[in-house]
Design a protein around this motif. Structure first.
Motif, short mmCIF file in Angstrom:
data_model
loop_
_atom_site.label_atom_id
_atom_site.label_comp_id
_atom_site.label_asym_id
_atom_site.label_seq_id
_atom_site.Cartn_x
_atom_site.Cartn_y
_atom_site.Cartn_z
N PRO A 162 -3.38 11.25 -3.52
CA PRO A 162 -4.39 11.26 -4.58
C PRO A 162 -4.99 9.88 -4.85
CG PRO A 162 -2.32 12.24 -5.35
CD PRO A 162 -2.10 11.76 -3.96
N GLY A 163 -4.24 8.85 -4.51
CA GLY A 163 -4.74 7.48 -4.67
C GLY A 163 -5.64 7.05 -3.53
N GLY A 164 -5.95 7.97 -2.61
CA GLY A 164 -6.88 7.70 -1.53
C GLY A 164 -6.35 6.74 -0.47
N LYS A 165 -7.26 5.99 0.07
CA LYS A 165 -6.93 5.08 1.18
C LYS A 165 -5.87 4.06 0.79
CE LYS A 165 -9.08 1.60 4.12
NZ LYS A 165 -10.34 0.90 4.43
N GLU A 166 -5.93 3.55 -0.43
CA GLU A 166 -4.95 2.56 -0.86
C GLU A 166 -3.54 3.14 -0.87
OE1 GLU A 166 -4.92 -0.83 -4.14
OE2 GLU A 166 -4.70 1.18 -5.03
N GLN A 167 -3.38 4.35 -1.40
CA GLN A 167 -2.06 4.98 -1.42
C GLN A 167 -1.58 5.27 0.00
OE1 GLN A 167 -1.73 8.72 -3.52
NE2 GLN A 167 0.49 8.79 -3.23
N LEU A 168 -2.48 5.78 0.84
CA LEU A 168 -2.12 6.02 2.24
C LEU A 168 -1.71 4.72 2.91
CD1 LEU A 168 -1.91 7.81 4.78
CD2 LEU A 168 -4.33 7.30 5.18
N GLY A 169 -2.48 3.66 2.68
CA GLY A 169 -2.15 2.36 3.25
C GLY A 169 -0.78 1.87 2.83
N GLU A 170 -0.46 2.03 1.56
CA GLU A 170 0.85 1.62 1.07
C GLU A 170 1.96 2.43 1.73
OE1 GLU A 170 3.35 1.02 -3.08
OE2 GLU A 170 1.42 2.07 -3.16
N GLU A 171 1.77 3.73 1.84
CA GLU A 171 2.77 4.59 2.48
C GLU A 171 2.95 4.22 3.96
OE1 GLU A 171 4.56 7.30 1.19
OE2 GLU A 171 3.80 6.96 -0.83
N VAL A 172 1.84 3.97 4.63
CA VAL A 172 1.90 3.59 6.04
C VAL A 172 2.65 2.27 6.21
CG1 VAL A 172 0.48 2.77 7.98
CG2 VAL A 172 -0.12 4.90 6.82
N ILE A 173 2.36 1.31 5.36
CA ILE A 173 3.02 0.00 5.43
C ILE A 173 4.53 0.17 5.27
CG2 ILE A 173 3.37 -2.18 4.19
CD1 ILE A 173 0.27 -2.02 3.60
N ALA A 204 3.56 -4.26 -1.08
CA ALA A 204 4.15 -3.40 -0.04
C ALA A 204 4.51 -4.21 1.20
CB ALA A 204 3.21 -2.25 0.31
N THR A 205 3.61 -5.09 1.64
CA THR A 205 3.91 -5.91 2.83
C THR A 205 5.04 -6.90 2.51
OG1 THR A 205 2.14 -7.52 2.36
CG2 THR A 205 1.59 -5.68 3.82
N ALA A 206 5.04 -7.46 1.32
CA ALA A 206 6.11 -8.39 0.94
C ALA A 206 7.46 -7.66 0.90
CB ALA A 206 5.80 -9.02 -0.41
N ASP A 207 7.46 -6.44 0.40
CA ASP A 207 8.70 -5.66 0.37
C ASP A 207 9.23 -5.41 1.78
OD1 ASP A 207 8.59 -5.57 -2.40
OD2 ASP A 207 7.88 -3.48 -2.48
N VAL A 208 8.34 -5.11 2.70
CA VAL A 208 8.76 -4.87 4.09
C VAL A 208 9.30 -6.14 4.71
CG1 VAL A 208 7.93 -4.31 6.42
CG2 VAL A 208 7.25 -2.88 4.48
N PHE A 209 8.58 -7.24 4.57
CA PHE A 209 9.06 -8.50 5.13
C PHE A 209 10.41 -8.89 4.52
CE2 PHE A 209 4.45 -9.65 6.15
CZ PHE A 209 4.60 -9.40 7.50
N THR A 210 10.58 -8.68 3.23
CA THR A 210 11.85 -8.98 2.57
C THR A 210 12.98 -8.13 3.15
OG1 THR A 210 10.74 -9.65 0.53
CG2 THR A 210 13.06 -8.99 0.34
N ALA A 211 12.70 -6.84 3.36
CA ALA A 211 13.72 -5.96 3.96
C ALA A 211 14.08 -6.42 5.36
CB ALA A 211 13.22 -4.51 3.99
N TRP A 212 13.08 -6.84 6.13
CA TRP A 212 13.35 -7.33 7.49
C TRP A 212 14.25 -8.56 7.44
CZ3 TRP A 212 7.91 -7.41 10.24
CH2 TRP A 212 7.47 -6.09 10.42
N ILE A 213 13.92 -9.49 6.56
CA ILE A 213 14.69 -10.73 6.47
C ILE A 213 16.12 -10.47 6.02
CG2 ILE A 213 14.89 -12.93 5.23
CD1 ILE A 213 11.72 -12.93 5.25
#
Length: 183
Positions: free
Chosen positions: A37-48, A112-121
């Motif tokens: 429902p949040g459109g492209k931004e929500q999809l982008g966050e989920e994809v990230i 979202a990208t910061a959360d992913v990088f943090t999880a990787w680290i």
């Protein structure tokens, strides 16, 4: 979501339109807004977030099948080079691609990208500890590994060769050797 992930990896966030995503997914246009429902931004966050965890799983694969830390690092960089060559330098990390675009313009996607990088680290540092590295050395090496891969992806995609990945891999191996307790 897979179609969105592929398009973001290849074209980035701003280079990917909602219409492209729907067409690539062979889905009716309204379905995107039904599921996101949040459109492209929500999809982008989920994809990230989803892609980030899939790439994290690759880390475990490379290091699980290799006899030691050095071979694991070499395997990760060699696989990245093979993937770039096989895809005509189109398939790199979708997290870095999006992070570079949105860090100053979209706080939700930056987080979202910061959360992913943090999880990787955090995960990487924990996994590298099994090779005898202390917590700080394991964290330092994990950050260097992520930095080297992501930076080499940018150069390799632009230059259309894998030299940057080869150099980055060798540099990361050299750092690993200095950090290993028996070095």
């Amino acid at each position: 979501m897979n179609a969105g992930a592929e398009l973001l990896r290849r074209n980035g966030y701003t280079g990917t339109g909602v219409k492209q995503i729907v067409e690539a997914a062979n889905a009716p246009f309204g379905s995107l807004y039904h599921f996101f429902p949040g459109g492209k931004e929500q999809l982008g966050e989920e994809v990230i977030r989803t892609s980030g965890m899939m790439y994290l799983a690759l880390f475990e694969i490379f290091f699980a099948d290799e006899p030691d830390l050095i071979h694991g690092i070499e395997a990760a960089f060699a696989s990245a080079a093979d993937t770039l060559e096989a895809t005509g330098y189109a398939d790199a990390c979708p997290i870095a691609t999006v992070a570079l675009e949105v860090a100053s313009t979209n706080e939700k996607l930056r987080i979202a990208t910061a959360d992913v990088f943090t999880a990787w680290i955090e995960t990487g540092a924990g996994k590298l500890g099994k090779y005898g590295l202390g917590p700080e050395a394991a964290r330092q090496l994990t950050i260097a590994l992520v930095n080297s891969l992501e930076g080499a992806f940018v150069l390799s995609r632009s230059l259309r060769n894998t030299e940057a990945l080869e150099v980055a891999g060798a540099s990361t191996v050299a750092l690993a050797r200095t950090l290993l307790p028996d070095a």
